[in-house]
Write a protein that holds these residues in place. Structure first.
Motif, PDB file in Angstrom:
ATOM      1  N   THR A  34       0.712  -1.271   0.143  1.00 59.75           N
ATOM      2  CA  THR A  34      -0.155  -0.183   0.063  1.00 59.75           C
ATOM      3  C   THR A  34       0.788   1.230   0.087  1.00 59.75           C
ATOM      4  O   THR A  34       0.425   2.158  -0.448  1.00 59.75           O
ATOM      5  CB  THR A  34      -1.063  -0.110   1.196  1.00 59.75           C
ATOM      6  OG1 THR A  34      -0.476   0.160   2.413  1.00 59.75           O
ATOM      7  CG2 THR A  34      -1.875  -1.078   1.231  1.00 59.75           C
ATOM      8  N   GLY A  35       2.092   1.143   0.557  1.00 66.49           N
ATOM      9  CA  GLY A  35       3.076   2.187   0.453  1.00 66.49           C
ATOM     10  C   GLY A  35       3.146   2.623  -1.053  1.00 66.49           C
ATOM     11  O   GLY A  35       3.281   4.049  -1.391  1.00 66.49           O
ATOM     12  N   TYR A  38       0.603   5.272  -2.148  1.00 67.66           N
ATOM     13  CA  TYR A  38       0.732   6.602  -1.620  1.00 67.66           C
ATOM     14  C   TYR A  38       1.879   7.349  -2.447  1.00 67.66           C
ATOM     15  O   TYR A  38       1.794   8.292  -2.470  1.00 67.66           O
ATOM     16  CB  TYR A  38       0.863   6.711  -0.167  1.00 67.66           C
ATOM     17  CG  TYR A  38      -0.275   6.258   0.762  1.00 67.66           C
ATOM     18  CD1 TYR A  38      -1.196   7.136   0.924  1.00 67.66           C
ATOM     19  CD2 TYR A  38      -0.607   4.946   1.019  1.00 67.66           C
ATOM     20  CE1 TYR A  38      -2.426   6.938   1.813  1.00 67.66           C
ATOM     21  CE2 TYR A  38      -1.826   4.650   1.719  1.00 67.66           C
ATOM     22  CZ  TYR A  38      -2.608   5.669   1.988  1.00 67.66           C
ATOM     23  OH  TYR A  38      -3.914   5.351   2.767  1.00 67.66           O
ATOM     24  N   ARG A  39       2.668   6.314  -2.863  1.00 64.05           N
ATOM     25  CA  ARG A  39       4.113   6.833  -3.142  1.00 64.05           C
ATOM     26  C   ARG A  39       3.640   7.265  -4.917  1.00 64.05           C
ATOM     27  O   ARG A  39       3.923   8.410  -5.372  1.00 64.05           O
ATOM     28  CB  ARG A  39       5.037   5.702  -3.421  1.00 64.05           C
ATOM     29  CG  ARG A  39       5.732   5.746  -2.488  1.00 64.05           C
ATOM     30  CD  ARG A  39       6.594   4.540  -2.249  1.00 64.05           C
ATOM     31  NE  ARG A  39       7.488   4.310  -1.174  1.00 64.05           N
ATOM     32  CZ  ARG A  39       8.728   4.608  -0.961  1.00 64.05           C
ATOM     33  NH1 ARG A  39       9.264   5.251  -1.918  1.00 64.05           N
ATOM     34  NH2 ARG A  39       9.068   4.414   0.246  1.00 64.05           N
ATOM     35  N   SER A 103       4.695  10.438   2.391  1.00 67.29           N
ATOM     36  CA  SER A 103       4.346  10.663   3.909  1.00 67.29           C
ATOM     37  C   SER A 103       3.285  11.908   3.885  1.00 67.29           C
ATOM     38  O   SER A 103       2.756  11.775   4.800  1.00 67.29           O
ATOM     39  CB  SER A 103       5.674  10.467   4.536  1.00 67.29           C
ATOM     40  OG  SER A 103       5.623  11.024   5.889  1.00 67.29           O
ATOM     41  N   SER A 106      -0.045  11.427   2.500  1.00 64.84           N
ATOM     42  CA  SER A 106      -0.921  10.360   3.277  1.00 64.84           C
ATOM     43  C   SER A 106      -1.505  10.837   4.474  1.00 64.84           C
ATOM     44  O   SER A 106      -2.186  10.410   5.217  1.00 64.84           O
ATOM     45  CB  SER A 106       0.041   9.250   3.823  1.00 64.84           C
ATOM     46  OG  SER A 106       0.893   9.642   4.709  1.00 64.84           O
ATOM     47  N   ARG A 112      -6.555   9.451   1.752  1.00 68.80           N
ATOM     48  CA  ARG A 112      -6.653   8.059   2.517  1.00 68.80           C
ATOM     49  C   ARG A 112      -7.866   7.411   2.537  1.00 68.80           C
ATOM     50  O   ARG A 112      -7.892   5.971   2.053  1.00 68.80           O
ATOM     51  CB  ARG A 112      -6.749   8.278   3.990  1.00 68.80           C
ATOM     52  CG  ARG A 112      -5.012   8.901   4.673  1.00 68.80           C
ATOM     53  CD  ARG A 112      -4.880   8.532   6.171  1.00 68.80           C
ATOM     54  NE  ARG A 112      -4.490   7.123   6.101  1.00 68.80           N
ATOM     55  CZ  ARG A 112      -3.268   6.870   5.809  1.00 68.80           C
ATOM     56  NH1 ARG A 112      -2.147   7.506   5.493  1.00 68.80           N
ATOM     57  NH2 ARG A 112      -3.028   5.544   5.782  1.00 68.80           N
ATOM     58  N   ARG A 133       0.672   0.979   7.082  1.00 66.22           N
ATOM     59  CA  ARG A 133       0.655   1.708   8.300  1.00 66.22           C
ATOM     60  C   ARG A 133      -0.767   1.231   9.047  1.00 66.22           C
ATOM     61  O   ARG A 133      -0.707   1.645  10.059  1.00 66.22           O
ATOM     62  CB  ARG A 133       0.807   2.957   8.262  1.00 66.22           C
ATOM     63  CG  ARG A 133       2.199   3.635   7.347  1.00 66.22           C
ATOM     64  CD  ARG A 133       3.403   3.121   8.144  1.00 66.22           C
ATOM     65  NE  ARG A 133       4.551   3.744   7.285  1.00 66.22           N
ATOM     66  CZ  ARG A 133       5.053   3.348   6.420  1.00 66.22           C
ATOM     67  NH1 ARG A 133       4.562   2.268   5.783  1.00 66.22           N
ATOM     68  NH2 ARG A 133       6.128   3.944   5.886  1.00 66.22           N
ATOM     69  N   ASP A 134      -1.760   1.364   8.275  1.00 63.89           N
ATOM     70  CA  ASP A 134      -2.975   1.273   9.172  1.00 63.89           C
ATOM     71  C   ASP A 134      -3.826  -0.084   8.455  1.00 63.89           C
ATOM     72  O   ASP A 134      -5.102  -0.025   8.467  1.00 63.89           O
ATOM     73  CB  ASP A 134      -3.863   2.437   8.438  1.00 63.89           C
ATOM     74  CG  ASP A 134      -4.070   2.555   7.075  1.00 63.89           C
ATOM     75  OD1 ASP A 134      -3.265   1.563   6.271  1.00 63.89           O
ATOM     76  OD2 ASP A 134      -5.102   3.257   6.443  1.00 63.89           O
ATOM     77  N   ARG A 183       9.873  11.022   8.711  1.00 61.70           N
ATOM     78  CA  ARG A 183       8.662  10.090   8.270  1.00 61.70           C
ATOM     79  C   ARG A 183       7.966   9.345   9.710  1.00 61.70           C
ATOM     80  O   ARG A 183       6.927   9.369   9.917  1.00 61.70           O
ATOM     81  CB  ARG A 183       9.250   9.221   7.651  1.00 61.70           C
ATOM     82  CG  ARG A 183       9.419   9.781   6.008  1.00 61.70           C
ATOM     83  CD  ARG A 183       9.013   8.901   4.841  1.00 61.70           C
ATOM     84  NE  ARG A 183       9.910   7.969   4.636  1.00 61.70           N
ATOM     85  CZ  ARG A 183       9.611   6.880   4.084  1.00 61.70           C
ATOM     86  NH1 ARG A 183       8.484   6.402   3.695  1.00 61.70           N
ATOM     87  NH2 ARG A 183      10.745   5.895   3.826  1.00 61.70           N
ATOM     88  N   ASP A 187       4.434   9.906  10.281  1.00 60.79           N
ATOM     89  CA  ASP A 187       3.455   8.656  10.343  1.00 60.79           C
ATOM     90  C   ASP A 187       2.713   8.468  11.748  1.00 60.79           C
ATOM     91  O   ASP A 187       1.453   8.128  11.897  1.00 60.79           O
ATOM     92  CB  ASP A 187       4.124   7.330   9.930  1.00 60.79           C
ATOM     93  CG  ASP A 187       4.703   7.170   8.609  1.00 60.79           C
ATOM     94  OD1 ASP A 187       4.369   8.543   7.653  1.00 60.79           O
ATOM     95  OD2 ASP A 187       5.511   6.563   8.101  1.00 60.79           O
ATOM     96  N   ARG A 190       0.070  12.022  12.700  1.00 57.75           N
ATOM     97  CA  ARG A 190      -0.852  12.649  11.760  1.00 57.75           C
ATOM     98  C   ARG A 190      -2.205  12.440  12.503  1.00 57.75           C
ATOM     99  O   ARG A 190      -2.486  11.340  13.146  1.00 57.75           O
ATOM    100  CB  ARG A 190      -0.544  12.087  10.327  1.00 57.75           C
ATOM    101  CG  ARG A 190      -1.123  10.738  10.154  1.00 57.75           C
ATOM    102  CD  ARG A 190      -1.069  10.219   8.710  1.00 57.75           C
ATOM    103  NE  ARG A 190      -1.345   8.807   8.874  1.00 57.75           N
ATOM    104  CZ  ARG A 190      -0.549   7.752   8.287  1.00 57.75           C
ATOM    105  NH1 ARG A 190       0.438   8.123   7.496  1.00 57.75           N
ATOM    106  NH2 ARG A 190      -0.824   6.588   8.222  1.00 57.75           N
TER     107      ARG A 190
END
Ligand code: DC
Length: 229
Positions: A34-35, A38-39, A103, A106, A112, A133-134, A183, A187, A190
């Motif tokens: 999933t990163g 976002y990238r 980052s 996101s 999101r 992350r989630d 980051r 992370d 936020r």
């Protein structure tokens, strides 16, 4: 074989994707990074001028988020690569600038919301290993196996630097460590879905583990969850 969802969360550069990819390969599951999503959004924003190293135009990003189509396709080596509106951007999203931008984008609620929606759709039939992350907290709170992976910032910075140097990027340790810490801070702090350990996650600190040791541990947990251990 019983199909489950494996959610792997944790700090940046602690080896989540190595772990997730290998497990998915061993057990024949789909792997979703999933990163990378976002990238890809970060790259899209840079390209359209909605973001630079100093600021971002949140209004334009929110307005256009639904026009970003993300897709994973398997290459001839069996590895998933990310496509942004039909274009393979797997290499371009791996720079320090784009990862820092990822980052930052996101933190935007609308980004999101859209990516979580796409991720939940990918896991509808289970049989999936997803890292981020989630994942265990927001995307799949009912995942059968949740891992929270961690390692010291110094070890993660060294691993990240080795990766970037191997790709020919010119980086120095001090900058990579600062980027890792920056980051981590963003992370964890936020407002929207901060990086949190799910209550029922198994914590693995791999600072002192080899990849093989880590994989044996993960496979044991997986086998327990699908009921064959
Ligand atoms: O895992 P990565 O370093 O490729 O992720 C890039 C950035 O995307 C990271 O700084 C945080 C963000 N991210 C997120 O907020 N939620 C996810 N599920 C995955 C990544």
């Amino acid at each position: 074989m019983k199909q489950i969802i494996v959610a792997i969360d944790g700090f940046s550069s602690c080896g989540k994707s190595t772990m997730a990819k290998q497990l998915a390969h061993e057990v024949g599951y789909i792997y979703v990074d999933t990163g990378a999503m976002y990238r890809a959004v970060s790259l899209f924003c840079y390209r359209n001028g909605w973001m630079n190293d100093e600021s971002m135009d949140i209004y334009s990003i929110e307005k256009n988020i639904e026009n970003i189509q993300l897709e994973f396709r398997i290459n001839k080596n069996g590895t998933a690569e990310i496509f942004l509106n039909g274009e393979n951007v797997e290499k371009e999203i791996r720079t320090l600038e784009i990862s820092n931008g990822a980052s930052r984008v996101s933190t935007i609620g609308a980004v999101r919301k859209e990516l979580v929606r796409q991720q939940q759709k990918m896991g509808i039939n289970k049989g999936i290993v997803m890292d981020g992350r989630d994942i265990g907290t927001v995307v799949f709170p009912k995942a059968e196996l949740k891992i929270f992976l961690t390692a010291t910032p110094e070890i993660r910075a060294q691993r990240r630097m080795d990766e970037l140097l191997a790709k020919g990027e010119k980086v120095i340790y001090k900058d990579v460590l600062a980027n890792v810490k920056e980051r981590d801070e963003r992370d964890q702090n936020r407002k929207e879905s901060p990086l949190l350990q799910a209550e029922d996650a198994v914590v693995i600190d791999n600072s002192e583990l080899t990849i093989e040791q880590q994989q044996i541990l993960l496979r044991k947990l997986f086998d327990q969850r699908i009921g064959i251990a």
